[in-house]
Design an enzyme around this catalytic site. Structure first.
Site, short mmCIF file in Angstrom:
data_model
loop_
_atom_site.label_atom_id
_atom_site.label_comp_id
_atom_site.label_asym_id
_atom_site.label_seq_id
_atom_site.Cartn_x
_atom_site.Cartn_y
_atom_site.Cartn_z
N HIS A 60 24.37 -4.13 -0.65
CA HIS A 60 23.01 -4.52 -1.02
C HIS A 60 22.70 -3.97 -2.42
CE1 HIS A 60 21.99 -5.09 3.47
NE2 HIS A 60 22.25 -6.25 2.89
N ALA A 61 22.24 -4.86 -3.29
CA ALA A 61 22.19 -4.53 -4.72
C ALA A 61 21.29 -3.35 -5.05
CB ALA A 61 21.72 -5.78 -5.48
N ARG A 62 20.11 -3.30 -4.43
CA ARG A 62 19.12 -2.31 -4.85
C ARG A 62 19.38 -0.91 -4.30
NH1 ARG A 62 14.34 -5.02 -1.22
NH2 ARG A 62 15.39 -4.90 0.79
N GLU A 63 20.38 -0.76 -3.44
CA GLU A 63 20.61 0.53 -2.79
C GLU A 63 21.52 1.38 -3.68
OE1 GLU A 63 21.89 -0.89 1.07
OE2 GLU A 63 20.01 -1.99 1.33
N ARG B 291 18.27 -7.62 -3.41
CA ARG B 291 19.12 -7.16 -2.30
C ARG B 291 20.40 -7.99 -2.15
NH1 ARG B 291 18.65 -5.34 3.40
NH2 ARG B 291 19.50 -6.90 4.83
N ASN C 179 25.44 -8.90 4.13
CA ASN C 179 25.57 -8.19 5.41
C ASN C 179 25.03 -9.01 6.59
OD1 ASN C 179 26.65 -5.96 6.70
ND2 ASN C 179 24.67 -4.90 6.81
N ARG C 180 24.90 -10.30 6.42
CA ARG C 180 24.66 -11.24 7.53
C ARG C 180 25.68 -12.38 7.47
NH1 ARG C 180 22.00 -7.46 7.84
NH2 ARG C 180 19.81 -7.19 8.49
N HIS D 286 24.87 2.13 2.86
CA HIS D 286 23.59 1.52 2.48
C HIS D 286 22.57 2.62 2.22
CE1 HIS D 286 24.33 -2.71 3.92
NE2 HIS D 286 25.34 -2.10 4.51
N SER D 287 21.37 2.23 1.85
CA SER D 287 20.22 3.12 1.91
C SER D 287 19.05 2.25 2.33
CB SER D 287 19.95 3.79 0.56
OG SER D 287 19.41 2.86 -0.37
N TYR D 288 17.99 2.78 2.91
CA TYR D 288 17.73 4.15 3.18
C TYR D 288 17.35 4.33 4.63
CZ TYR D 288 12.91 2.39 2.91
OH TYR D 288 11.76 1.66 3.12
N TYR E 282 17.80 -2.01 14.47
CA TYR E 282 17.34 -3.33 14.89
C TYR E 282 18.55 -4.25 15.03
CZ TYR E 282 17.31 -3.44 9.72
OH TYR E 282 17.63 -3.30 8.39
N GLU F 83 23.32 4.78 6.51
CA GLU F 83 22.12 4.62 5.68
C GLU F 83 21.86 5.97 5.03
OE1 GLU F 83 20.32 1.91 5.13
OE2 GLU F 83 20.92 0.53 6.72
O1 0X9 Z 1 19.87 -4.57 7.55
C1 0X9 Z 1 20.92 -4.18 7.06
O2 0X9 Z 1 21.79 -4.90 6.59
C2 0X9 Z 1 21.17 -2.69 6.98
N1 0X9 Z 1 19.99 -1.98 6.61
S1 0X9 Z 1 19.43 -2.11 5.07
O3 0X9 Z 1 18.12 -1.53 5.03
N2 0X9 Z 1 20.36 -1.25 4.13
O4 0X9 Z 1 19.48 -3.47 4.66
C3 0X9 Z 1 21.63 -2.21 8.34
C4 0X9 Z 1 23.02 -2.61 8.58
C5 0X9 Z 1 23.51 -2.27 9.94
N3 0X9 Z 1 24.91 -2.44 9.96
C6 0X9 Z 1 25.55 -3.55 10.33
N4 0X9 Z 1 24.96 -4.52 10.97
N5 0X9 Z 1 26.82 -3.62 10.04
ZN ZN Z 2 21.62 -2.24 2.88
#
Ligand code: 0X9
Ligand code: ZN
Length: 763
Positions: A169-172, A230, A246-247, A298-300, A350, A376
């Site tokens: 994620h870019a902003r992290e 992001r 990350n999706r 990642h953060s945060y 989540y 994170e």
């Molecule tokens: O939502 C996300 O992609 C991650 N949190 S963030 O705030 N950095 O965007 C959580 C990722 C959880 N990990 C995986 N699903 N692999």
């Molecule tokens: Zn992230």
């Protein structure tokens, strides 16, 4: 509990609107981030009608961080929604992301992609024997995904692989910075640090600082307007940009916890692995079947996460993940006292579908177990993605510790777990039974070769063979220890292939150490009742935020709770906050404020003195320009010796412990601590707190209280003790009463009586 813990409910808002943040130039000035307690779907709707600039990236019912203009803040106050101002003004944090680097250290500031790539190239140039460049692939816009391979000389065949990356994620920004720090620590400590050397010789490391270089470059473009980007920079063809990488991974791709809406921050892309960046990751991992550990940084929120993200069900390997994750969290917390919550993604934060860890673990499960984690990094939302650059190094240090222990988990030839308890102190003359369980990992274990190494009273290291008691368990007994230096021990098991493993993990570099003697608490002041603390000293000139003993009202800078476990509520803070008040309510202003502890006595120079402290100075217009000094006196305040200068913005209570001996001070009955918090920076926010002063020692020497010499301290010694009790302080120890002057001060008094009764029943 500051991390986002969300209950799945019908309305889930995705933060597809973060893009609104970078619409206007200077949009950050005067804007705040508030943390709203959303209890119902209706409240969520109401919040969304006031501001949709979410910082929390997927949100339902729970605590939601949202950015607001002054006008929206006013509307929020009207609304009756419960919230706290978390970041008063975003602009100074944005500005603080880019300090003038002259004279600063490399890791004290954030860097562009070009700077990061040049830095890692330098590691290869300087350490060609162990480091080489890896091109993991090419991004959508044609940038190389550049990273490092680090491993000891010789063939890496048979070495487990460990792949870590940041910047999905870019902003992290702190995640690429952490990768570079870890790479640097490895290459520069190889050959000198035994843990680094062992883990580089036995593990093939792959480190990719920035998985999403197009997005990362974009956050640096047209600063600060794109800072909150992001996704990657895919042109979705409908006026929107970006796929959430990350999706986009191909395990349960397309499910809930991802979005089909191209404008969404969690847009999953048109198909699994549609993006060149995720394709490159997939191909690399498939091409390296030795990889058995993986972390996506990642953060945060300060979390250690593992699969699954797509379902609340536990993975079949959850015990193994928990074994590794718990050790990671423990090692991490030991660095700077930051407690990262560890658990599966779905139940800890989540639902996510198409996340990296689910594919890395799930799609490769045949033939190997990849411990696929997501971490994170800091913080817990105080500054969020805009983590002040001063926190890069502590964040990287604590995560280095977590990474090393995970490397150790995948490299260990055998696993040695301690089954027996480690008591805080061991009585003189007592034995200690050590029991371990040994499990086969990379090697078999027909040899049953387990040794206990121990050192009594600072003497030579002794080796004892441990006997098998069945079920892979082994035991040995350490003979009685004399009162005095710590008892130290560690356990070593040797595999059939000659590999060694131990407890604790890095033994013999580290060992378990236990005080020998009788632990006595000389003083425990939890500040719940008024004791002889003094506020104020000559020269104090703070106009606000003077030390006061209260049940604190939290602000984003000041604690809401005291440190005392259980029923405690009171502590000293620099000025009381106001319910719902902003960050600057009653922080220290205009000068310094002094807090003096009661005068207390310590048994010896190796008695331990500890206090819990809170310190916050990383927010507001002039962050990190102030400090809190802590000094100690052993002559009732006539002269002072520095204990520490506190500048660490931990955002949590931190226990600081030391001994007078470490500071070169003799133990007396006239000890006193002094805490001075000051505000000299223009408008800087300074909040400090103090709680739980504890003084304890290990009593070793005679006098032992056994006045009549019948072999046990009991009421039969009481008459002799009573006869020795002095009257008012100032009297000298009566002749023949030295045996009862346990604390070695000028008289035999109540302090000694308490120590005397604490010995009852002991030889
Ligand atoms: O939502 C996300 O992609 C991650 N949190 S963030 O705030 N950095 O965007 C959580 C990722 C959880 N990990 C995986 N699903 N692999
Ligand atoms: Zn992230």
């Amino acid at each position: 509990m500051l991390s986002r813990r969300l209950v799945p409910i019908s309305i889930i808002i995705l933060c597809g609107t973060c893009a609104a943040l970078h619409a206007a130039v200077g949009a950050f000035s005067g804007q705040s981030v508030v943390r709203v307690d959303v209890k119902t779907a209706a409240q969520l709707k109401e919040l969304y009608s006031i501001s949709d600039a979410l910082w929390s990236c997927t949100s339902g019912v729970g605590q939601i961080d949202v950015q607001v203009t002054p006008k929206q803040l006013a509307a929020l106050q009207e609304s009756g929604l419960s919230f706290k101002v978390w970041i008063e003004d975003v602009q100074p944090l944005i500005d603080a992301q880019f300090p003038v680097t002259a004279g600063g250290t490399y890791h004290g500031t954030y860097h562009t992609l070009a700077e990061i790539n040049a830095r890692i190239q330098q590691y290869v140039t300087d350490h060609p024997g162990i480091a080489s460049m890896v091109n993991f692939g090419t991004s959508l816009e044609g940038r190389s995904l550049l990273g490092l391979r680090i491993t000891g000389p010789g063939s890496a065949a048979g070495r487990p692989g460990f792949f870590i990356h940041g910047g999905q994620h870019a902003r992290e920004w702190v995640s690429p910075a952490t990768m570079v720090y870890i790479a640097e620590w490895l290459v520069t400590n190889y050959g000198s640090d035994p843990v680094a050397t062992r883990l580089i010789d036995n593990v093939e490391w792959f480190i990719l600082p920035v998985l999403n270089p197009d997005g990362y470059e974009f956050t640096w473009l047209d600063l600060p307007n794109n800072r909150m980007w992001r996704k990657n920079r895919r042109d979705n063809g409908d006026g929107t940009f970006g796929v959430d990488l990350n999706r986009n991974w191909g395990w349960q791709w397309g499910g809930a916890g991802s979005s089909g809406n191209t404008a969404s921050e969690t847009y999953r892309g048109p198909s699994a692995f549609s993006e060149p960046e995720t394709q490159a990751m997939r191909d690399f991992i498939l091409a390296h079947p030795n990889i058995t550990a993986y972390i996506d940084f990642h953060s945060y929120s300060e979390l250690i996460l593992w699969p699954w993200g797509y379902t609340p069900a536990l993975s079949p390997d959850n015990d193994e993940f928990a074994y590794a994750g718990t050790q990671m969290a423990d090692r991490l917390a030991a660095e700077h006292n930051h407690i990262y919550t560890a658990g599966p993604v779905y139940t800890t934060i989540y639902q996510t579908s198409g996340g990296s860890g689910d594919w890395v673990y799930g799609a490769n499960a045949a033939g190997r177990l990849i411990l696929a984690m997501a971490v994170e990094l800091r913080d817990k939302g105080e500054t969020g993605f805009l983590l002040p650059p001063e926190q890069i190094v502590p964040t990287a240090e604590e995560n280095l510790a977590a990474v090393l222990i995970l490397a150790n988990v995948i490299a260990e030839p055998l696993r040695v777990e301690l089954l027996s308890a480690v008591p805080p102190t061991l009585g003189a003359g007592e034995t200690l039974t050590v029991a371990v369980k040994v499990t086969e990992r990379r090697e078999t274990f027909a040899s049953n070769d387990v040794s206990l190494f121990y050192r009594l009273s600072g003497g030579a290291l002794t080796e004892a063979s441990m006997s098998g008691v069945g079920g892979g368990e082994f035991e040995a007994v350490i003979p009685p220890s004399a009162c005095g230096p710590d008892l130290e021990f560690y356990v070593t098991a040797i595999g059939d292939g000659g590999g060694t493993a131990g407890y604790p993990a890095y033994s013999p570099v580290e060992s378990v150490s236990i005080d020998v003697g009788r632990e006595v608490v000389e003083m425990a002041d939890d500040l719940e009742a008024a004791t002889a603390w003094t506020v104020g000293a000559a020269g104090d000139n703070a106009t606000f935020g003077v030390w006061t003993r209260v049940d604190p009202v939290g602000t984003p800078a000041q604690p809401e709770d005291d440190h005392t476990q259980g029923a405690g509520s009171m502590c000293f803070v620099t000025g009381q906050g106001q319910p719902g008040g902003g960050i600057g309510v009653n922080d220290v202003d205009g000068g310094k404020t002094t807090l003096l502890s009661p005068i207390f006595s310590v048994l010896g120079a190796d008695s331990q003195i500890s206090y819990a402290r809170w310190y916050s100075n990383d927010q507001g217009p002039a962050p990190n320009s102030d400090q809190m000094t802590v000094d100690i006196s052993n002559n009732g305040g006539q002269s002072w010796t520095p204990v520490e200068i506190v500048t660490e913005n931990a955002g949590v209570w931190v226990v600081h412990a030391f001994t007078p001996g470490e500071l070169g001070l003799a133990a007396t009955s006239q000890m006193q601590l002094r805490f001075v918090a000051s505000d000299y920076g223009q408008g800087s926010i300074v909040e400090a707190g103090i709680d739980d002063l504890l003084v304890s020692g290990v009593l070793c020497q005679p006098p032992n209280g056994d006045a009549n010499g019948d072999g046990v301290v009991d009421t039969s010694d009481h008459a002799a003790f009573a006869a020795c009790m002095n009257g008012p302080t100032g009297e000298t120890v009566p002749p023949g009463c030295g045996a009862f002057n346990f604390d070695n001060d000028a008289n035999v008094d109540m302090d000694d009586f308490l120590l005397f009764t604490s010995m009852f029943g002991q030889p």
